[in-house]
Scaffold this motif. Structure first.
Motif, PDB file in Angstrom:
ATOM      1  N   PRO A 261      30.249  37.159  18.198  1.00 34.52           N
ATOM      2  CA  PRO A 261      29.995  38.403  18.507  1.00 34.52           C
ATOM      3  C   PRO A 261      30.492  38.854  20.047  1.00 34.52           C
ATOM      4  N   HIS A 262      30.728  37.977  20.944  1.00 31.82           N
ATOM      5  CA  HIS A 262      31.023  38.501  22.086  1.00 31.82           C
ATOM      6  C   HIS A 262      32.658  39.070  22.263  1.00 31.82           C
TER       7      HIS A 262
ATOM      8  N   PHE B  31      32.151  42.286  20.726  1.00 33.50           N
ATOM      9  CA  PHE B  31      31.660  43.488  21.299  1.00 33.50           C
ATOM     10  C   PHE B  31      32.603  43.858  22.534  1.00 33.50           C
ATOM     11  N   ASN B  32      33.049  42.812  23.193  1.00 33.86           N
ATOM     12  CA  ASN B  32      34.229  43.180  24.193  1.00 33.86           C
ATOM     13  C   ASN B  32      35.201  43.723  23.731  1.00 33.86           C
TER      14      ASN B  32
ATOM     15  N   LEU C 130      35.269  45.954  21.298  1.00 23.11           N
ATOM     16  CA  LEU C 130      34.891  47.349  21.056  1.00 23.11           C
ATOM     17  C   LEU C 130      34.531  48.182  22.117  1.00 23.11           C
ATOM     18  N   ALA C 131      34.184  47.533  23.346  1.00 25.04           N
ATOM     19  CA  ALA C 131      33.842  48.247  24.527  1.00 25.04           C
ATOM     20  C   ALA C 131      35.304  48.411  25.431  1.00 25.04           C
ATOM     21  N   ALA C 132      36.254  47.665  25.008  1.00 23.51           N
ATOM     22  CA  ALA C 132      37.589  47.745  25.672  1.00 23.51           C
ATOM     23  C   ALA C 132      38.194  49.088  24.752  1.00 23.51           C
TER      24      ALA C 132
ATOM     25  N   GLN D 289      36.426  51.604  23.328  1.00 25.14           N
ATOM     26  CA  GLN D 289      35.786  52.500  23.839  1.00 25.14           C
ATOM     27  C   GLN D 289      36.468  53.217  24.970  1.00 25.14           C
ATOM     28  N   GLU D 290      36.904  52.555  25.785  1.00 25.85           N
ATOM     29  CA  GLU D 290      37.369  52.877  27.059  1.00 25.85           C
ATOM     30  C   GLU D 290      38.998  53.352  26.511  1.00 25.85           C
ATOM     31  N   LEU D 291      39.731  52.671  25.577  1.00 26.44           N
ATOM     32  CA  LEU D 291      41.064  53.165  25.487  1.00 26.44           C
ATOM     33  C   LEU D 291      40.714  54.498  24.936  1.00 26.44           C
TER      34      LEU D 291
ATOM     35  N   MET E  22      44.349  40.337  23.146  1.00 26.97           N
ATOM     36  CA  MET E  22      44.012  40.211  24.585  1.00 26.97           C
ATOM     37  C   MET E  22      45.092  40.897  25.680  1.00 26.97           C
TER      38      MET E  22
ATOM     39  N   ARG F 291      43.292  44.101  26.101  1.00 31.35           N
ATOM     40  CA  ARG F 291      41.998  43.906  26.763  1.00 31.35           C
ATOM     41  C   ARG F 291      42.152  43.642  28.133  1.00 31.35           C
TER      42      ARG F 291
ATOM     43  N   THR G  50      39.950  32.748  27.579  1.00 32.82           N
ATOM     44  CA  THR G  50      38.538  33.219  28.141  1.00 32.82           C
ATOM     45  C   THR G  50      38.252  32.258  29.284  1.00 32.82           C
TER      46      THR G  50
END
Lengths: 230, 390
Positions: free
Chosen positions: B217-218, B221-222, B224-226, B228-230, B277, B280, B312
Motif C-alpha cells: 500500500p505505501h 499511495f506514494n 499516486l501522490a507523486a 498527483q504532483e506530476l 523510482m 519519484r 527504500t
C-alpha cells in the motif's frame, strides 16, 4: 504570527508539493521553511534551529518509525504526519500528533491540517493515549489517564500525575491543549484539568481534586466548568 | 450344501471380487502412475474367472468342456493370479529393477506349471509374497505394513483352510487381503490429498506474500501522490509515469501466478521498478547484470524485492544510484549477489520485513535447505547474496 516549518520527505516531488501548498495557502504567514530528505539531516537541523511545525513523512512500518514519532511529539513544536501508512493513523494520534495526512493528498487537506494548527480550541478527534516526555535524556511515555492536571511553566508544561510526581513536557500549555482528550479543560491561564477528577468547586475560585489537591480557576471559566461537571 | 446354496455363495464371492476389481481399475486410471493398482485389479478379476471353471461349481456346463479341461484352465488361472499378485507387490513396493524381476518370475511360473504341484506352487507364492512385504516394511515403504498384515492374514486363513479348520478359507483369505489393500489405498489417497492441499496452501500464501511485498500500500499511495504532483507540474511526464506503473503491475501480475520465472523476466521487473523510482525520486538508477544467461529459473520477485528494499532504505540523499546483479557458479553452488551503493547506516540491523520474509519463504519452498540468504553492508554499500547449493 509567522510559523517556521520543517518538511521531512525523501521524495522530492512530494516535498515540492507540500512546500507549494504551504506557500500558496492564505491561512498562515510562513516564516522559514526548510526541507530535509531524511531523519539524520532533520535531527541535525533541529539541534540548531527551533520550529513551530514539523511535517513528517514516516515509514511507520515497524518499531523504528514509532520511536521517531514519539521523539517528535515530545518536542515543543507540533507534528503533522504525512504518510502512506494510513492504517497507522489512529496509533499516531494516540501518541499526540496534531494531524495525520494520508497520501495521496490535495491542497484542501493540507489547509485543513493548517487550520488545526491555528484553531487552538479545536481538539483532535482521535483521543490521545500517551504524552511523550524527555526525562534524563530518555524518552518516556506518560499514560494520559494518569495526568490529573497540567500547569504552564513558561514555555514548558508540568504534568501533575496521579502518583504525585511531576513530569515536564516541552510543549507550551497552549500547544498541548489541542492534543488532549475533551475531558481536559482549560480552567485558568496556567491550568488545564481533567474534569473527571474534580471533587468540588469552591466559591473562592478553587477546585478541589479527588486527591485533595487545590488548583485555582479563573472567574471567567467558573460558571462554565461548574455547569459541565454538574 | 445344495447346489443352489453353493451357487448363491459363489455369486456373492464373485460379486465382491468384481466390485474390488472395478474399483482398483478406476483408481489406477484416476491416480497418476498407479500401475500397481492395475496389477491388483487384474488379480481381483482372475478369481471370479477361475471360479467359473471349477469343475464342481458347474457354472460352465460340462457339455461345453470336459472336467479335465476345466481343471486345466482353472490351474492356469491360479498360476496367472499368483503372477498378478507378485506383480502387484513389485510395483506397490517399487522394488528396484521390477520389470526384470517380474519377467524372471514369469519364467518361473511357466516352469512351475509343468513341474510343481498346485500346493507347492501356491506355497511358493505365499513365501515370495511374505518376503517381499517384509522387505517393504524393513525399507519403511509407504503402506508396507498393510501389505504385510494382508499377506499374513491371507496365509493364516489359507492354512486353516488346508487343515479343514475353516470353510471357504480360500476366498476368505483373499478377501481379507483385498480388504487390507482397500484400507492401504484409502490411507494413501487421504495422505496424498492432504499433501496436495498443503502444497496448494503454501503456493497461495507465497503468491499472496509476493503481491503484498511488490504492491505494498505505501508503494501505491506514494506513487499516486507523486503522480498527483506530476500531473500538476508536467502532464507528459505524468502520462509516462502512469504507463511505467501499469507495466510494472502487469509484470507482477504475470510473475506472481508462476512458481518460477526466468532471470530475464526478473531483471525486467527490477529495471521497471527502478524506472518508476527514477520518476519519484527525481534520480538516476543504473542496473548492471553480470554472468546471467537469462533462462535461469528463480522464484518470482526475489531480486525485485531486494531492489525495492535497497531503494527504500538508502537513497534519500542521493540522486544517483548503482545496482549490480552478478551470478557466479562453482562446483558446489550458484551465487547471486546484488550490490547497491546505498548510504544506509551500516551498524544498523536490517529490519526483517514482509519483503525479506517472502524471499526466505520462497527460497525454502523451491530449494529447501539448499538456498541461503545473507547480507552485509560496508562504506561502499549493501551486498545481498543468495546461494543455491547444487
Amino acid at each position: 504570527m509567522s510559523i517556521d516549518v520543517l518538511i521531512v520527505e525523501d521524495e522530492p516531488l512530494l516535498a515540492q508539493r507540500i512546500e507549494r501548498f504551504l506557500r500558496t495557502s492564505k491561512l498562515v504567514e510562513l516564516g522559514r521553511m526548510s526541507i530535509k530528505p531524511n531523519l539524520p539531516s532533520a535531527k541535525d537541523f533541529l539541534s540548531k534551529h527551533t520550529i513551530d511545525l514539523l511535517l513528517l513523512d514516516l515509514d511507520l512500518h515497524g518499531k523504528d518509525g514509532f520511536e521517531l514519532l514519539k521523539l517528535a511529539v515530545s518536542q515543543s513544536f507540533q507534528t503533522i504526519i504525512i504518510s502512506a501508512y494510513t492504517e497507522k493513523a489512529i496509533e499516531a494520534f494516540e501518541y499526540g500528533v496534531l494531524d495525520f495526512v494520508s497520501k495521496p493528498f490535495n491542497q484542501l487537506r493540507i489547509e485543513k491540517a493548517l487550520n488545526r494548527l491555528l484553531n487552538r480550541s479545536a481538539r483532535v478527534q482521535i483521543p490521545l493515549k500517551y504524552l511523550a516526555v524527555i526525562k534524563n535524556q530518555k524518552l518516556q511515555l506518560v499514560q494520559i489517564e494518569d495526568v490529573l492536571f497540567l500547569k504552564g511553566a513558561g514555555n514548558y508544561t508540568e504534568l501533575h500525575l496521579l502518583n504525585g510526581q511531576i513530569e515536564l513536557h516541552s510543549k507550551s500549555l497552549q500547544n498541548i491543549l489541542p492534543l488532549l482528550p475533551s475531558s481536559y479543560e482549560r480552567i485558568h491561564k496556567s491550568y488545564i484539568v481533567n474534569l473527571n477528577v474534580i471533587e468540588s468547586i469552591s466559591y473562592q475560585y478553587e477546585i478541589l481534586l479527588k486527591n485533595q489537591t487545590k488548583i485555582p480557576i479563573s472567574r471567567t471559566k467558573y460558571q462554565a466548568i461548574k455547569n459541565r461537571i454538574a | 450344501m445344495t447346489d443352489y446354496e453353493l451357487n448363491i455363495r459363489l455369486a456373492f464371492m464373485v460379486g465382491i471380487f468384481l466390485t474390488a476389481a472395478v474399483f482398483f481399475l478406476l483408481l489406477s486410471f484416476s491416480l497418476r502412475q498407479k500401475t500397481s493398482l492395475l496389477w491388483l485389479s487384474l488379480y481381483c478379476f482372475s478369481h471370479p474367472i477361475k471360479s467359473l471353471f471349477k469343475p464342481y461349481q458347474a457354472l460352465v456346463s460340462s457339455d461345453f468342456i470336459s472336467a479335465y479341461q476345466q481343471h486345466e484352465v482353472s490351474q492356469l488361472i491360479v498360476l496367472l493370479g499368483g503372477f498378478l499378485l507378485i506383480g502387484f507387490l513389485f510395483w506397490e513396493l517399487n522394488v528396484p529393477r521390477k520389470k526384470f524381476w517380474i519377467g524372471l518370475y514369469g519364467v518361473f511360473c511357466i516352469f512351475a506349471y509343468f513341474t510343481l504341484s498346485d500346493r507347492t506352487h501356491s506355497d511358493s507364492i505365499i513365501i515370495l509374497g511374505l518376503s517381499l512385504t517384509a522387505f517393504g516394511v524393513y525399507q519403511k515403504k509407504r503402506g508396507a505394513w498393510w501389505l504385510l498384515i494382508g499377506m499374513l492374514g491371507y496365509t493364516t486363513i489359507s492354512y486353516l483352510g488346508h487343515a479343514d479348520l475353516l470353510g471357504f478359507a480360500y476366498f476368505a483369505g483373499i478377501i481379507f487381503f483385498i480388504l487390507c489393500m482397500l484400507l492401504s489405498v484409502g490411507q494413501n489417497i487421504a495422505q496424498e490429498m492432504q499433501k496436495q492441499q498443503q502444497a496448494l496452501l503454501r503456493a497461495a500464501t507465497l503468491e499472496n506474500q509476493l503481491l503484498k511485498t511488490t504492491i505494498q500500500p505505501h508503494f501505491v499511495f506514494n506513487s499516486l501522490a507523486a503522480l498527483q504532483e506530476l500531473i500538476e507540474q508536467n502532464a507528459t511526464k505524468a502520462s509516462d509515469f502512469v504507463e511505467k506503473l501499469a507495466q510494472e503491475f502487469q509484470l507482477i501480475t504475470k510473475a506472481s501466478s508462476q512458481k518460477m520465472i526466468s532471470m530475464r523476466e526478473e531483471i525486467e521487473l527490477c529495471k521497471m521498478h527502478l524506472s518508476i523510482m527514477e520518476y519519484r525520486r527525481n534520480a538516476c538508477f543504473d542496473f548492471q547484470v553480470e554472468g546471467i544467461k537469462g533462462d535461469e529459473k528463480v522464484p518470482p520477485g526475489i531480486f525485485h524485492t531486494l531492489v525495492e528494499n535497497g531503494i527504500t532504505h538508502g537513497y534519500s540523499q542521493k540522486n544517483k544510484g548503482f545496482f549490480r546483479l552478478r551470478k557466479e557458479e562453482n562446483a558446489e553452488a550458484t551465487h547471486y549477489t546484488l550490490f547497491n551503493d546505498s548510504d544506509v547506516e551500516i551498524e544498523k540491523e536490517i529490519v526483517v520485513g514482509t519483503g525479506i520474509r517472502y524471499i526466505q519463504a520462497a527460497l525454502e519452498e523451491y530449494f529447501g535447505d539448499k538456498a541461503s540468504l545473507t547480507w552485509k553492508g560496508n562504506e561502499k554499500g549493501w551486498r545481498v547474496c543468495i546461494s543455491i547449493k547444487k
